[in-house]
Structure formats: C-alpha cells, structure tokens
Enzyme design. Structure first.
Site, PDB file in Angstrom:
ATOM      1  N   SER A  91       0.811  -1.223   0.000  1.00 40.21           N
ATOM      2  CA  SER A  91       0.000   0.000   0.000  1.00 40.21           C
ATOM      3  C   SER A  91       0.843   1.271   0.000  1.00 40.21           C
ATOM      4  CB  SER A  91      -0.968  -0.041   1.189  1.00 40.21           C
ATOM      5  OG  SER A  91      -1.885   1.008   1.099  1.00 40.21           O
ATOM      6  N   ASP A 140      -2.208   6.300  -3.607  1.00 37.73           N
ATOM      7  CA  ASP A 140      -1.166   5.596  -2.855  1.00 37.73           C
ATOM      8  C   ASP A 140      -0.700   4.401  -3.712  1.00 37.73           C
ATOM      9  OD1 ASP A 140      -3.476   4.021  -2.529  1.00 37.73           O
ATOM     10  OD2 ASP A 140      -2.713   3.176  -0.657  1.00 37.73           O
ATOM     11  N   ASP A 199      -1.274   1.212  -3.918  1.00 37.23           N
ATOM     12  CA  ASP A 199      -2.203   0.243  -4.503  1.00 37.23           C
ATOM     13  C   ASP A 199      -3.526   0.883  -4.897  1.00 37.23           C
ATOM     14  OD1 ASP A 199      -3.060   0.507  -1.849  1.00 37.23           O
ATOM     15  OD2 ASP A 199      -3.682  -1.594  -1.686  1.00 37.23           O
ATOM     16  N   ASP A 240      -6.009   2.419  -3.542  1.00 34.06           N
ATOM     17  CA  ASP A 240      -7.308   2.383  -2.876  1.00 34.06           C
ATOM     18  C   ASP A 240      -7.621   3.745  -2.246  1.00 34.06           C
ATOM     19  OD1 ASP A 240      -5.444   2.083  -0.853  1.00 34.06           O
ATOM     20  OD2 ASP A 240      -6.418   0.372   0.111  1.00 34.06           O
TER      21      ASP A 240
HETATM   22 MG    MG Z   1      -3.596   1.486  -0.029  1.00 34.26          MG
END
Ligand code: MG
Length: 452
Positions: free
Chosen positions: A96, A239, A241, A243
């Site tokens: 992440s 960020d 990944d 999300d």
């Molecule tokens: Mg993330």
C-alpha cells in the site's frame, strides 16, 4: 499463536522481514482456509512483486486452489472482480502506502472485502502450525489469466457517474499515479469521463523515483505545482495500490483527506436522506456537521478500513469514509476505492458547477494536524494503560486508542498497526488550537512512555 497480520495485511522489508518463504506459507494457509475454489491474484509495481506473486501462486495451487491472475492492478480492481469471477478469495501483493523497501500481502474473502480478524487468526494458526492442506497429484490447481479485469472495473465506475455532463464540462486533471497501479486505471478512466489528462509518476516503477507512495502533502508537492503550472482544474494522487486518492484544488492547495471525504459524504447523503455513514473515531467534527446537516447518522468504529468495510455491509450503510481520504461507496463496492473516489469528485464538480476550491470553501472550517511519535517497540501496546490513567479526569473515548474531547476540539492518540510509533491527531477551530492540542498529545504520549 503468533501474529503476522497488521491493520491491512502482512507487510515487511523485502527479503528481510517479508520473504518468499513467508509468502509461500501464507498462501498455503490462505488456500487451506479459503479453498477449495478459485482465488484471484494481483500485484502493484513494488520491487519483488513478480517474485512474491509466483510464490503466492505456487502456494495456492499446492492446496488445490486454482488461480486467476489479473496481473498488475489496483487493490480495488481485484476486490471488484473477486465476486464477479466467482472466486472464494483474492490475494494482492502490495504494501500500500509504505516506503519503497516494503512489500506485503492483502487477503480478501469471496465478497472482495479483506478477511476479518477472525479469519486472519485462522490463517495465522495454519501458518505457524504448518498444517497446510496438500492436494493430491491429480487435484493440483491451474492458473488462468484474466485480461478484462481492468476494463470491467473502469466500466463499473463509469456507470455511477454522469458521463454526458462530464464530457460537456471538459475538466483538465493532473493524475499522479505514484509510479504504481493507479497509473493503469485512473488516466484512462478520467479521459473516458471527458477530462483532459496530464500524467505524472505514471509509469510502473517499484523504485518509486518520483515520490514516496504515501499521498500526503510532503510527498505530492510536484503534483501541486503541476496543477498550477498547467492551469488544471484539479490534481489527484494515489497511494501505492490505489485504494486511496488525495486531491489538489486548482490553486495547488492539497486537500485534507477528511475534506474530500466530506464533499463526497454531503453529496451522497444529500441524495439519500435518513441514511447512515460509517466512520472510525479518527474522523472529526467536519464529518459530524455534514452528517447532522444531511439528517443522517454516524456509526463509529475502530480505526481500520477493514472494520469499516465489514460494518458498512453489516448495517447496510449508504456510505463510509476515513480521515485519510479512504472512501467507501457501497453502491459500487464496500471497500476503499481510489479511482471511484476520483470519478465522484469530478462528477460533483460538474453537477454542482463548482471549482474544487469552492467545494472546499463551502465546508464547515476546522483545522487539523497529525504527527507520529516514535516509541520503543516493547512499550507500544503497554503504554495505552498509562495513557488512560493519565487522562482519567478528561472526557475520553477509548474505543480505539484514547480520544480526548474538549470544547475547542479533540485529540486522538493511537498506536500504529505496523510501525513502532503512536499517531497523534488533533482538531480545533483554529490551526494554532489544533497545533497546541497536538503538542499536548505528544507530551501525553511521552509521559505515558516514561510511566510504562
Ligand atoms: Mg492502499
């Protein structure tokens, strides 16, 4: 039994505290608990992504699970596709927003939401006891690729916004993909929503040459400058990944996560009177005001996106969000989704015919600040007790860490799930007030360290 999962999956430094052997055994445990059936898998751009993904695929196959490889993709892309592909679970190789030297693994259930703490414990038990399911030779799983996962996800997001009006508005947007998987979705999505797109950090590069993957103000100054120098209507930064999304208005000002969350909440709750919004104790009075004005109600939770997701589903809530800019729109899916959040913000700018700075200016004004206090690892958990003792004469909420409520604002102090530090958040009606509450929080944490 031991513990390997943090707040969002397992994370560690590549080839040091997060290794191929670990990923192999975690995946064998995941296959043992979630199988039999198909497991979807994806990764971000981080170093070791292919290495860890190969190990994860091997581990899953050995338990008899089959694997659907959707390739490099945002976590929410995998989450959206997991139920559609009729999978019993999903795995993403990602750390992440952690610094570049980290990698990790997130594990989803059949709904696409990360597994509960309970299921994590079951996976941990198998991981440490090594009681893995071992498939017989004729029942070992197979691997297939799904090249349509990104397309399916982008089309789903487009179905929730007003493309016709967006195309007329013709916004200019600068997208900062964090040199990771957000780059594979958001520039395309924004262009298909009729925006003129300028991309920075939008190649896939696990060295993260452009910036650190955490989309906080100190890391996205380039984006802020780019928005101003090209005269864009907004900027957005993901960020690692994708999300989460952090927004920059047309003046180059970086929005706090709770400001974008509040703009979205006001819009969604305004369309659905009497609804419920799920948010952790880290959210502040801005969200409380928005929810009260919309005639909606708040359902408070512990901090953590997984807790919020499961709670949104459990009580059938209309919306959810976090002060860090994570937003949950269950009509699309009940998980944080950076690209969905970006699409909704440009949609609101268009429908309300407002600049992003105007949408921010129309929010109740509070000032907040947050900081990290490094604490000795061995005292990280134990100092909570000292902190509760130190604050026993104040009005507090101890659902997660310690939140002290004052007339002029509040302080929330809580341990990080992944690092040897405590986080201190403060909010007040002025910046000086917030800063002074933050300093008070730092002193309290330091005093608690001394007493522990
Ligand atoms: Mg993330």
């Amino acid at each position: 039994m031991g513990k390997i999962f943090g707040t969002n999956g397992v994370r560690g430094v590549i080839n040091e505290s997060f290794t191929v052997d670990m990923v192999l055994d975690i995946s064998r445990a995941v296959g043992t608990i979630l199988g039999p059936g198909k497991i979807a898998i994806a990764r971000d751009s981080r170093m070791g992504g292919e290495m860890f993904m190969s190990a994860a695929i091997s581990g899953l196959l050995s338990t008899g699970c089959s694997v659907i490889d959707i390739g490099p993709a945002p976590t929410p892309t995998l989450q959206f596709n997991t139920p559609i592909l009729d999978c019993v679970g999903g795995v993403v190789i990602t750390a992440s927003h952690n610094p570049p030297e980290f990698n990790g693994i997130k594990v989803m259930g059949a709904s696409g939401i990360e597994v509960t703490r309970e299921v994590e414990s079951q996976i941990e038990d198998i991981y440490f006891s090594k009681k893995f399911k071992v498939a017989t030779w004729e029942s070992i799983g197979s691997v297939s690729k799904d090249d349509l996962a990104l397309r399916r996800y982008i089309d789903a997001i487009k179905s929730h916004v007003n493309i016709k009006s967006l195309k007329k508005r013709n916004l200019t947007v600068v997208v900062d993909g964090a040199t990771s998987v957000g780059s594979l979705v958001t520039p395309i999505l924004m262009r298909e929503l009729g925006c003129k797109v300028i991309s920075i950090n939008s190649q896939m590069d696990g060295m993260f040459p452009g910036r650190n993957p955490e989309p906080i103000p100190e890391n996205i100054k380039d984006l802020s400058q780019a928005v101003v120098s090209v005269g864009a209507d907004l900027g957005l930064a993901h960020d690692g990944d994708a999300d989460r999304t952090t927004f920059v208005d047309e003046t180059g000002r970086i929005l706090w996560g709770d400001q974008s969350f509040a703009i979205l909440a006001r819009f969604v709750l305004g369309q659905k009177p009497g609804s419920t919004l799920v948010t952790p104790v880290s959210s502040g009075r801005l969200i409380e005001d928005i929810v009260a004005n919309a005639g909606a109600k708040i359902d408070w939770t512990e901090v953590g996106s997984v807790v919020v997701s499961h709670r949104v589903v459990e009580i059938n809530a209309e919306f959810g969000g976090e002060e860090n800019g994570g937003v949950f729109y269950p009509d699309h899916q009940a998980v944080r989704d950076g690209a969905m959040t970006a699409a909704q913000i440009v949609d609101i700018m268009t429908l309300e015919d407002q600049k992003l700075s105007e949408l921010v200016a129309s929010l109740p004004q509070y000032f907040n600040t947050k900081t990290k206090v490094h604490v000795p690892a061995e005292k990280k958990t134990a100092l909570l007790k000292s902190l509760i003792e130190l604050t026993k004469d104040e009005e507090t909420i101890t659902l997660d860490g310690v939140k002290i409520i004052y007339d002029e604002g509040w302080i929330l102090m809580r341990p990080s799930g992944t690092e040897p530090l405590w986080r201190c958040f403060a909010e007040a009606k002025t910046q000086e007030g917030a800063d002074s509450l933050r300093d008070k929080g730092i002193s309290l944490i330091e005093a608690a360290v001394d007493k522990t």
